[in-house]
Design an enzyme around this catalytic site. Structure first.
Site, PDB file in Angstrom:
ATOM      1  N   ARG A  94     -18.451   8.169  23.429  1.00 35.89           N
ATOM      2  CA  ARG A  94     -19.894   7.931  23.410  1.00 35.89           C
ATOM      3  C   ARG A  94     -20.202   6.466  23.670  1.00 35.89           C
ATOM      4  O   ARG A  94     -19.859   5.594  22.885  1.00 35.89           O
ATOM      5  CB  ARG A  94     -20.485   8.365  22.063  1.00 35.89           C
ATOM      6  CG  ARG A  94     -20.650   9.873  22.010  1.00 35.89           C
ATOM      7  CD  ARG A  94     -21.222  10.347  20.722  1.00 35.89           C
ATOM      8  NE  ARG A  94     -22.544   9.819  20.435  1.00 35.89           N
ATOM      9  CZ  ARG A  94     -23.377  10.353  19.547  1.00 35.89           C
ATOM     10  NH1 ARG A  94     -23.027  11.431  18.902  1.00 35.89           N
ATOM     11  NH2 ARG A  94     -24.545   9.818  19.307  1.00 35.89           N
ATOM     12  N   ARG A 145     -28.589  -0.456  15.499  1.00 29.68           N
ATOM     13  CA  ARG A 145     -29.186   0.787  14.990  1.00 29.68           C
ATOM     14  C   ARG A 145     -29.313   0.750  13.470  1.00 29.68           C
ATOM     15  O   ARG A 145     -30.281   1.245  12.907  1.00 29.68           O
ATOM     16  CB  ARG A 145     -28.354   2.003  15.435  1.00 29.68           C
ATOM     17  CG  ARG A 145     -28.598   2.370  16.903  1.00 29.68           C
ATOM     18  CD  ARG A 145     -27.567   3.324  17.442  1.00 29.68           C
ATOM     19  NE  ARG A 145     -27.553   4.590  16.756  1.00 29.68           N
ATOM     20  CZ  ARG A 145     -26.494   5.401  16.721  1.00 29.68           C
ATOM     21  NH1 ARG A 145     -25.376   5.057  17.314  1.00 29.68           N
ATOM     22  NH2 ARG A 145     -26.564   6.547  16.095  1.00 29.68           N
ATOM     23  N   LYS A 185     -25.049  12.877   8.879  1.00 25.57           N
ATOM     24  CA  LYS A 185     -26.224  13.759   8.875  1.00 25.57           C
ATOM     25  C   LYS A 185     -26.024  14.989   9.752  1.00 25.57           C
ATOM     26  O   LYS A 185     -26.320  16.092   9.338  1.00 25.57           O
ATOM     27  CB  LYS A 185     -27.485  13.008   9.337  1.00 25.57           C
ATOM     28  CG  LYS A 185     -27.978  11.967   8.363  1.00 25.57           C
ATOM     29  CD  LYS A 185     -29.354  11.440   8.746  1.00 25.57           C
ATOM     30  CE  LYS A 185     -29.417  10.832  10.132  1.00 25.57           C
ATOM     31  NZ  LYS A 185     -28.575   9.634  10.310  1.00 25.57           N
ATOM     32  N   ARG A 214     -38.740   9.140  11.205  1.00 19.22           N
ATOM     33  CA  ARG A 214     -37.999   7.891  11.052  1.00 19.22           C
ATOM     34  C   ARG A 214     -38.906   6.744  10.615  1.00 19.22           C
ATOM     35  O   ARG A 214     -38.420   5.692  10.252  1.00 19.22           O
ATOM     36  CB  ARG A 214     -37.355   7.490  12.389  1.00 19.22           C
ATOM     37  CG  ARG A 214     -36.139   8.269  12.766  1.00 19.22           C
ATOM     38  CD  ARG A 214     -35.594   7.731  14.083  1.00 19.22           C
ATOM     39  NE  ARG A 214     -34.634   8.634  14.677  1.00 19.22           N
ATOM     40  CZ  ARG A 214     -33.337   8.491  14.598  1.00 19.22           C
ATOM     41  NH1 ARG A 214     -32.819   7.481  13.939  1.00 19.22           N
ATOM     42  NH2 ARG A 214     -32.526   9.354  15.181  1.00 19.22           N
ATOM     43  N   ARG A 255     -15.801   7.553  16.029  1.00 18.37           N
ATOM     44  CA  ARG A 255     -16.492   8.621  16.769  1.00 18.37           C
ATOM     45  C   ARG A 255     -16.636   8.255  18.248  1.00 18.37           C
ATOM     46  O   ARG A 255     -16.497   9.102  19.124  1.00 18.37           O
ATOM     47  CB  ARG A 255     -17.871   8.875  16.152  1.00 18.37           C
ATOM     48  CG  ARG A 255     -18.631  10.007  16.830  1.00 18.37           C
ATOM     49  CD  ARG A 255     -19.941  10.298  16.145  1.00 18.37           C
ATOM     50  NE  ARG A 255     -20.994   9.402  16.587  1.00 18.37           N
ATOM     51  CZ  ARG A 255     -22.259   9.469  16.180  1.00 18.37           C
ATOM     52  NH1 ARG A 255     -22.617  10.381  15.289  1.00 18.37           N
ATOM     53  NH2 ARG A 255     -23.171   8.645  16.634  1.00 18.37           N
TER      54      ARG A 255
END
Length: 198
Positions: free
Chosen positions: A137, A148, A17, A92, A131
């Site tokens: 991260r 998630r 996204k 959301r 990622r």
């Protein structure tokens, strides 16, 4: 000045996204409004909101609606969003959909299209694992990612039904090169008479 489209980009974590939001915003000359960016900015600058949001983000949970709605209303009220925008990461939940509907209706507008990026969960987990390593991260551990995805399924998938019933949903296969996915989105939007690319 011609108006750009008012878009919402929806899809599971890791579907690309953020990348597509930047490309589409550039292509149509509209701001990409990402709750993730807004939250990260506030966390980094240790604002009151940022510290409140950080506790939820670290656990892989969504930030409460009250915090999120206030931020989004504020951002959509800025002058650069008057001629179109792209929302990424909001709404959301169905409660947030109602909040956004009310805000847009109050301004005599509505969303033009909801682009749904579709991706296989296992491919998503693999992408996010990569990622996490590349960007260091801490919020992309396997457990947090799977949580998630679960939160996404429970809270966000109902939005697909809501927007599908309004005939603004545009499903897009998000697996492929970044260019391929961008082309699929632009082609689908053009097919709906939306936004001549800048």
């Amino acid at each position: 000045m011609t108006r750009g489209p008012r878009l919402l980009l929806i899809g599971p974590p890791g579907a690309g996204k953020g990348t597509q939001a930047v490309r589409l915003a550039e292509r149509y000359g509209i701001p990409a409004i990402s709750t993730g960016d807004i939250f990260r900015f506030n966390v980094k600058n240790e604002t009151e909101l940022g510290l409140a949001a950080k506790a939820y983000m670290d656990a892989g949970d969504n930030v409460p609606d009250s915090l999120t709605n206030a931020l989004i209303r504020d951002r959509l009220g800025e002058s650069d969003a008057a001629n179109g925008f792209l929302l990424d990461g909001y709404p959301r939940t169905t409660d947030q959909v109602r909040e956004l509907d009310e805000y847009l209706a109050g301004n005599g507008t509505a969303l033009d299209a909801v682009v749904e990026l579709q991706a296989d969960p296992e491919i998503v987990v693999e992408r996010l694992r990569k990622r996490a390593v590349e960007q260091s991260r801490a919020d992309d551990t396997d457990d947090v990612v799977r949580h998630r995805l679960e939160v996404y399924r429970e809270q966000t998938e109902p939005l697909i039904g809501v927007y599908g019933s309004r005939d603004v949903l545009v499903p897009i296969d998000a697996i492929g090169s970044v260019d391929e996915v961008t082309d699929r989105i632009v082609s689908a939007l053009t097919g709906r008479g939306l936004g001549t690319a800048a």
